[in-house]
Design a protein around this motif. Structure first.
Motif, PDB file in Angstrom:
ATOM      1  N   THR A  27      33.165  51.466  38.433  1.00  0.00           N
ATOM      2  CA  THR A  27      33.464  50.054  38.221  1.00  0.00           C
ATOM      3  C   THR A  27      34.466  49.921  37.086  1.00  0.00           C
ATOM      4  OG1 THR A  27      31.616  49.794  36.701  1.00  0.00           O
ATOM      5  CG2 THR A  27      31.219  49.238  39.019  1.00  0.00           C
ATOM      6  N   ARG A  28      35.098  48.757  37.033  1.00  0.00           N
ATOM      7  CA  ARG A  28      36.047  48.444  35.960  1.00  0.00           C
ATOM      8  C   ARG A  28      35.429  47.349  35.103  1.00  0.00           C
ATOM      9  NH1 ARG A  28      37.389  51.526  39.712  1.00  0.00           N
ATOM     10  NH2 ARG A  28      39.504  52.295  39.986  1.00  0.00           N
ATOM     11  N   ALA A  29      35.474  47.543  33.809  1.00  0.00           N
ATOM     12  CA  ALA A  29      34.938  46.544  32.881  1.00  0.00           C
ATOM     13  C   ALA A  29      36.080  46.012  32.028  1.00  0.00           C
ATOM     14  CB  ALA A  29      33.861  47.153  31.999  1.00  0.00           C
ATOM     15  N   VAL A  30      36.097  44.721  31.827  1.00  0.00           N
ATOM     16  CA  VAL A  30      37.101  44.067  30.988  1.00  0.00           C
ATOM     17  C   VAL A  30      36.362  43.271  29.923  1.00  0.00           C
ATOM     18  CG1 VAL A  30      39.000  42.410  30.923  1.00  0.00           C
ATOM     19  CG2 VAL A  30      38.721  43.905  32.908  1.00  0.00           C
ATOM     20  N   GLU A  31      36.698  43.536  28.666  1.00  0.00           N
ATOM     21  CA  GLU A  31      36.080  42.842  27.536  1.00  0.00           C
ATOM     22  C   GLU A  31      37.194  42.161  26.741  1.00  0.00           C
ATOM     23  OE1 GLU A  31      34.521  44.332  23.324  1.00  0.00           O
ATOM     24  OE2 GLU A  31      33.417  45.196  25.017  1.00  0.00           O
ATOM     25  N   ILE A  32      37.014  40.879  26.449  1.00  0.00           N
ATOM     26  CA  ILE A  32      38.006  40.107  25.716  1.00  0.00           C
ATOM     27  C   ILE A  32      37.361  39.576  24.449  1.00  0.00           C
ATOM     28  CG2 ILE A  32      39.589  38.145  25.767  1.00  0.00           C
ATOM     29  CD1 ILE A  32      39.507  38.411  28.843  1.00  0.00           C
ATOM     30  N   THR A  33      38.045  39.760  23.313  1.00  0.00           N
ATOM     31  CA  THR A  33      37.552  39.298  22.023  1.00  0.00           C
ATOM     32  C   THR A  33      38.625  38.435  21.365  1.00  0.00           C
ATOM     33  OG1 THR A  33      36.351  41.384  21.815  1.00  0.00           O
ATOM     34  CG2 THR A  33      36.548  40.036  19.833  1.00  0.00           C
ATOM     35  N   VAL A  34      38.209  37.268  20.872  1.00  0.00           N
ATOM     36  CA  VAL A  34      39.125  36.362  20.178  1.00  0.00           C
ATOM     37  C   VAL A  34      38.461  35.904  18.889  1.00  0.00           C
ATOM     38  CG1 VAL A  34      40.408  34.189  20.265  1.00  0.00           C
ATOM     39  CG2 VAL A  34      40.125  35.546  22.339  1.00  0.00           C
ATOM     40  N   PRO A  35      38.917  36.421  17.712  1.00  0.00           N
ATOM     41  CA  PRO A  35      38.400  35.897  16.446  1.00  0.00           C
ATOM     42  C   PRO A  35      39.012  34.519  16.189  1.00  0.00           C
ATOM     43  CG  PRO A  35      39.747  37.884  16.104  1.00  0.00           C
ATOM     44  CD  PRO A  35      39.816  37.528  17.545  1.00  0.00           C
TER      45      PRO A  35
ATOM     46  N   ASP B 156      33.487  44.690  37.606  1.00  0.00           N
ATOM     47  CA  ASP B 156      33.652  44.595  39.043  1.00  0.00           C
ATOM     48  C   ASP B 156      34.304  45.877  39.548  1.00  0.00           C
ATOM     49  OD1 ASP B 156      33.556  42.140  41.154  1.00  0.00           O
ATOM     50  OD2 ASP B 156      35.144  43.562  41.700  1.00  0.00           O
ATOM     51  N   GLN B 157      34.207  46.126  40.828  1.00  0.00           N
ATOM     52  CA  GLN B 157      34.875  47.291  41.428  1.00  0.00           C
ATOM     53  C   GLN B 157      36.390  47.115  41.356  1.00  0.00           C
ATOM     54  OE1 GLN B 157      33.402  50.045  42.744  1.00  0.00           O
ATOM     55  NE2 GLN B 157      31.348  49.300  42.340  1.00  0.00           N
ATOM     56  N   ASN B 158      36.860  45.877  41.502  1.00  0.00           N
ATOM     57  CA  ASN B 158      38.285  45.569  41.486  1.00  0.00           C
ATOM     58  C   ASN B 158      38.680  45.125  40.075  1.00  0.00           C
ATOM     59  OD1 ASN B 158      40.819  44.292  41.680  1.00  0.00           O
ATOM     60  ND2 ASN B 158      40.430  43.666  43.781  1.00  0.00           N
ATOM     61  N   LEU B 159      39.651  45.798  39.481  1.00  0.00           N
ATOM     62  CA  LEU B 159      40.073  45.494  38.115  1.00  0.00           C
ATOM     63  C   LEU B 159      40.599  44.073  37.983  1.00  0.00           C
ATOM     64  CD1 LEU B 159      40.631  46.385  35.199  1.00  0.00           C
ATOM     65  CD2 LEU B 159      42.861  47.193  35.979  1.00  0.00           C
ATOM     66  N   PHE B 160      41.386  43.615  38.967  1.00  0.00           N
ATOM     67  CA  PHE B 160      41.968  42.283  38.868  1.00  0.00           C
ATOM     68  C   PHE B 160      40.902  41.189  38.946  1.00  0.00           C
ATOM     69  CE2 PHE B 160      45.618  44.837  40.252  1.00  0.00           C
ATOM     70  CZ  PHE B 160      46.506  44.520  39.219  1.00  0.00           C
ATOM     71  N   VAL B 161      39.868  41.418  39.715  1.00  0.00           N
ATOM     72  CA  VAL B 161      38.752  40.460  39.773  1.00  0.00           C
ATOM     73  C   VAL B 161      38.044  40.422  38.422  1.00  0.00           C
ATOM     74  CG1 VAL B 161      36.507  39.981  40.831  1.00  0.00           C
ATOM     75  CG2 VAL B 161      38.435  40.679  42.259  1.00  0.00           C
ATOM     76  N   ALA B 162      37.819  41.593  37.827  1.00  0.00           N
ATOM     77  CA  ALA B 162      37.169  41.660  36.515  1.00  0.00           C
ATOM     78  C   ALA B 162      38.016  40.951  35.452  1.00  0.00           C
ATOM     79  CB  ALA B 162      36.920  43.108  36.118  1.00  0.00           C
ATOM     80  N   ILE B 163      39.327  41.151  35.508  1.00  0.00           N
ATOM     81  CA  ILE B 163      40.237  40.478  34.559  1.00  0.00           C
ATOM     82  C   ILE B 163      40.115  38.966  34.716  1.00  0.00           C
ATOM     83  CG2 ILE B 163      42.668  40.018  34.024  1.00  0.00           C
ATOM     84  CD1 ILE B 163      43.207  42.999  34.695  1.00  0.00           C
ATOM     85  N   ASP B 164      40.191  38.481  35.952  1.00  0.00           N
ATOM     86  CA  ASP B 164      40.113  37.039  36.199  1.00  0.00           C
ATOM     87  C   ASP B 164      38.782  36.451  35.740  1.00  0.00           C
ATOM     88  OD1 ASP B 164      42.634  37.227  37.270  1.00  0.00           O
ATOM     89  OD2 ASP B 164      41.988  37.057  39.366  1.00  0.00           O
ATOM     90  N   GLN B 165      37.677  37.153  36.013  1.00  0.00           N
ATOM     91  CA  GLN B 165      36.359  36.659  35.613  1.00  0.00           C
ATOM     92  C   GLN B 165      36.229  36.603  34.090  1.00  0.00           C
ATOM     93  OE1 GLN B 165      33.691  39.361  37.577  1.00  0.00           O
ATOM     94  NE2 GLN B 165      33.701  38.205  39.488  1.00  0.00           N
TER      95      GLN B 165
END
Length: 178
Positions: A49-57, A70-79
């Motif tokens: 799976t691909r995991a996307v983590e976003i941090t904003v201080p 998600d299995q799809n990187l672009f779906v994970a990015i969008d979510q």
């Protein structure tokens, strides 16, 4: 807005970078120019799976964080970006209520049409005895109770710690700094 993209166990292609920049452009309209957004991506070797983590201080000891897998990187990015956008909007609404005097950057028009999300409220209070114990004892106690978190006073540091069950099935320990 300053954007930093990091990846582990995968290569960041120009297409991935363009997708993230395009999606974050709308958020940059209502963030301060000096705001830093960190996007971390990783490919899990075990379950592919691909995991996307976003941090904003956001300043004032406020850090917004979103994560999607998600299995799809672009779906994970969008979510992950959609979650972050909701958090930024929610944070700005709360901040605007507290600081009516301070000017805030304008939200895009399409957000003003949406109704405000209901504020979270405490619906139950519970008290419990706290006794000093080791981390190992806290793990046993948490398992016995069947909870996914457990607050206790660490016998080694004499500070309140929180032990919690992570999404990956491992345990996490929150220890306050002085």
């Amino acid at each position: 807005m300053k954007l930093t993209i990091n990846a582990r166990n995968m290569v960041v292609t120009p297409g991935i970078t363009q997708r993230i920049e395009k999606k974050t452009y709308t958020m940059s309209k209502y963030l301060l120019p000096e705001t830093e957004m960190q996007v971390r991506m990783r490919k899990d070797k075990n379950n592919d799976t691909r995991a996307v983590e976003i941090t904003v201080p956001m300043g004032n000891n406020v850090i917004l964080r979103s994560e999607a897998v998600d299995q799809n990187l672009f779906v994970a990015i969008d979510q992950a970006l959609a979650k972050m956008e909701r958090q930024i909007r929610k944070h700005r609404t709360k901040l605007a209520k507290r600081l009516r005097d301070e000017p805030m950057p304008e939200l895009p028009e399409y957000y003003e049409e949406e109704k405000e999300e209901e504020e979270l409220k405490v619906v139950r209070r519970k008290t419990f005895p706290v006794r000093p114990m080791s981390v190992e004892d806290a793990i046993i106690e948490m398992e016995l109770l069947g909870h996914n978190f457990f607050a206790f006073v660490n016998i080694d540091t004499e500070r309140t710690n929180v032990l919690y069950l992570r999404k990956d099935g491992n345990l996490g320990l929150l220890e306050p700094e002085a």
